[in-house]
Design an enzyme around this catalytic site. Structure first.
Site, mmCIF file in Angstrom:
data_model
loop_
_atom_site.group_PDB
_atom_site.id
_atom_site.type_symbol
_atom_site.label_atom_id
_atom_site.label_comp_id
_atom_site.label_asym_id
_atom_site.label_seq_id
_atom_site.Cartn_x
_atom_site.Cartn_y
_atom_site.Cartn_z
ATOM 1 N N GLY A 227 -35.042 56.991 -20.607
ATOM 2 C CA GLY A 227 -33.697 56.945 -21.142
ATOM 3 C C GLY A 227 -33.582 57.563 -22.514
ATOM 4 N N GLU A 268 -41.389 56.663 -17.846
ATOM 5 C CA GLU A 268 -41.094 57.632 -16.787
ATOM 6 C C GLU A 268 -40.057 58.650 -17.261
ATOM 7 O OE1 GLU A 268 -39.641 55.095 -13.756
ATOM 8 O OE2 GLU A 268 -41.587 54.242 -13.265
ATOM 9 N N PRO A 269 -40.379 59.458 -18.255
ATOM 10 C CA PRO A 269 -39.396 60.444 -18.741
ATOM 11 C C PRO A 269 -39.236 61.594 -17.756
ATOM 12 C CG PRO A 269 -41.511 60.776 -19.818
ATOM 13 C CD PRO A 269 -41.656 59.537 -18.971
ATOM 14 N N GLY A 270 -38.001 62.003 -17.558
ATOM 15 C CA GLY A 270 -37.712 63.187 -16.755
ATOM 16 C C GLY A 270 -36.992 64.192 -17.604
ATOM 17 N N ARG A 307 -23.822 69.313 -13.776
ATOM 18 C CA ARG A 307 -23.718 68.236 -14.763
ATOM 19 C C ARG A 307 -22.403 68.251 -15.550
ATOM 20 N NH1 ARG A 307 -26.552 67.612 -18.700
ATOM 21 N NH2 ARG A 307 -26.811 65.349 -18.625
ATOM 22 N N TYR A 311 -20.776 64.780 -14.751
ATOM 23 C CA TYR A 311 -20.973 63.795 -15.812
ATOM 24 C C TYR A 311 -20.192 64.117 -17.089
ATOM 25 C CZ TYR A 311 -25.121 62.752 -12.964
ATOM 26 O OH TYR A 311 -25.963 62.435 -11.934
ATOM 27 N N CYS A 337 -14.979 78.233 -5.475
ATOM 28 C CA CYS A 337 -13.595 77.936 -5.135
ATOM 29 C C CYS A 337 -13.327 76.442 -5.296
ATOM 30 C CB CYS A 337 -13.298 78.393 -3.707
ATOM 31 S SG CYS A 337 -11.546 78.356 -3.316
ATOM 32 N N GLU A 338 -13.535 75.979 -6.488
ATOM 33 C CA GLU A 338 -13.211 74.635 -6.971
ATOM 34 C C GLU A 338 -13.001 74.785 -8.472
ATOM 35 O OE1 GLU A 338 -12.875 71.987 -5.135
ATOM 36 O OE2 GLU A 338 -13.895 72.554 -3.270
ATOM 37 N N TYR A 365 -32.055 68.520 -13.906
ATOM 38 C CA TYR A 365 -30.924 68.369 -12.998
ATOM 39 C C TYR A 365 -30.073 69.636 -12.930
ATOM 40 C CZ TYR A 365 -32.570 63.676 -13.704
ATOM 41 O OH TYR A 365 -33.384 62.577 -13.801
#
Length: 417
Positions: A227, A268-270, A307, A311, A337-338, A365
């Site tokens: 986190g 557990e860092p990503g 993202r 988000y 097309c969005e 991500y």
């Protein structure tokens, strides 16, 4: 990525040269930045037996996984396919944590057969493990501590209404099942979300786990998840990892003394390890001046970097082919097309058709959440390692879009006369 002599470089490699060699759009990763982040974590947690488990869901390219293993990092997976990629990269199964969320019992069985460290996050799964394996399989238990801190609610996982983990309020139920089947509990796990600015969330989680640990005398590790907040723009508040390490290490040492022996401390860092290493390079297709806004439309979209749309995430944008141009205001959009807006009313050096833009912090991500929406190809991936760019994933082709399809041959439509 640095601006040097009016050109952007990664490890002294000209970024525009990478774009020319491998085409656009392309993800480019800086191995040195990943190694730097690993070193920062290690130096921040002194006096404890630290294990770094890379959260592979952030970026699963096998070459990235191999780099992690080369640096002594272990792995966290959320699917057996991620674990298979890790094993292909050389990870021993026992060094891969498997933390599923609502997966089938068949996948759990497969993970156990592979030899992964199973992390249990529901009472129903805990009961199934007991019925199926009894005392033969050591597990860890993921706890939901009912802590709500961090960033966007979509990446907050430790609040009371989250689907993740077993509620701390069900502590007696957990212990009853463990005792009923004599399940060996090797670790306790917590992951309360993302974008924590200080140690408070970790220390609150630590209090929960340290108290819970009194129920389980044979633990070998405590897992704090991750986190850590990274910087998305200049001046962004980030997690002070050194201060976090000092406070958490001190609390953990005190706990181990009370517990009676030293345990391993897992993280557990990503995103923390790979986000800043990544750059998504795109080409400007058109510059469209409307009465209310000027749009810079690029050859990418939510199919490559979702993202900002999912988000409301901020990604810095650099005009690497015209870095000294006069500053103007642009809304940067994609070709899907969005409504796939990367940035609204963003000041940038003048953007011209053909200019190469770089979306920063695209290591986490980006590709891992990419899709073929609108029948678009996913980009290639390039890793800059020891001053040389390596192609680590080829750009998709039309054959990739058709792979797996079975095309039915219909009779020709009858034309009504």
């Amino acid at each position: 990525m640095q601006l040097s002599n009016q050109r952007y470089t990664i490890q002294d490699v000209d970024v525009l040269a990478i774009a020319d060699e491998f085409g656009l759009p392309v993800y480019v990763y800086d191995a040195d930045k990943i190694i730097e982040k690993i070193g920062l974590l290690r130096s921040s947690f002194s006096g404890v037996n630290l294990k770094i488990k890379y959260a592979a869901k952030a970026l699963t390219n096998v070459s990235i996984l191999k780099l992690m293993r080369q640096q002594g990092v272990e792995m966290d997976s959320v699917s057996v396919n991620e674990a298979r990629m890790g094993m292909l990269a050389g990870f021993e199964p026992g060094r891969i944590m498997f933390t599923p969320s609502g997966v089938s019992f068949e996948e759990i069985r497969e993970a156990v057969d592979m030899g992964l460290q199973l992390n249990v996050d529901s009472l129903s799964l805990l009961e199934w493990v007991g019925q199926t394996y009894g005392s033969r399989v050591a597990i860890s238990i993921r706890i939901n501590p009912h802590i709500s801190e961090g960033g966007n609610i979509k990446i907050s996982t430790g609040h009371a209404d989250s689907k993740f983990g077993i509620s701390i309020l069900q502590r007696p139920d957990i212990l009853a099942i463990v005792k009923k089947y004599q399940i060996p509990v090797a670790g306790l796990h917590i992951h309360t979300g993302s974008d924590f600015k200080n140690a408070n969330a970790f220390l609150k989680g630590a209090d929960v786990l340290f108290d819970l640990a009194t129920d389980y005398p044979d633990l070998t590790f405590i897992d704090f998840g991750s986190g850590f907040k990274v910087a998305y723009k200049e001046g962004d508040h980030i997690t002070d990892v050194a201060e976090l390490g000092r406070q958490v290490s001190e609390a953990f040492q005190n706990f181990c003394q009370q517990y009676g022996r030293d345990l391993e401390l897992w993280f557990e860092p990503g995103k923390f390890l790979v986000s800043e290493s990544g750059h998504l390079l795109v080409k400007t297709n058109i510059v469209k001046e409307n009465p209310t806004r000027t749009f810079a439309a690029v050859d990418s979209g939510l199919n490559h970097l979702i993202r900002p749309m999912m988000y409301d995430a901020y990604h810095d944008i650099k005009n690497i082919s015209n870095p000294l141009g006069a500053e103007k205001i642009y809304t940067v959009v994609g070709y899907i097309c969005e409504t796939d807006t990367f940035a609204t009313d963003r000041p940038l050096p003048e953007v011209r058709p053909g200019d190469v833009l770089s979306f920063e912090n695209a290591g986490a991500y980006g590709f891992s959440m990419a899709s073929n929406y609108n029948a678009r190809f996913r980009p290639s991936e390039v890793l800059v390692y020891e001053g040389k760019p390596y192609l680590i994933r080829q750009r998709e082709t039309f054959d990739d879009l058709l792979r797996g399809q079975e095309i039915i041959e219909f009779e020709e439509e009858l034309v009504k006369k």
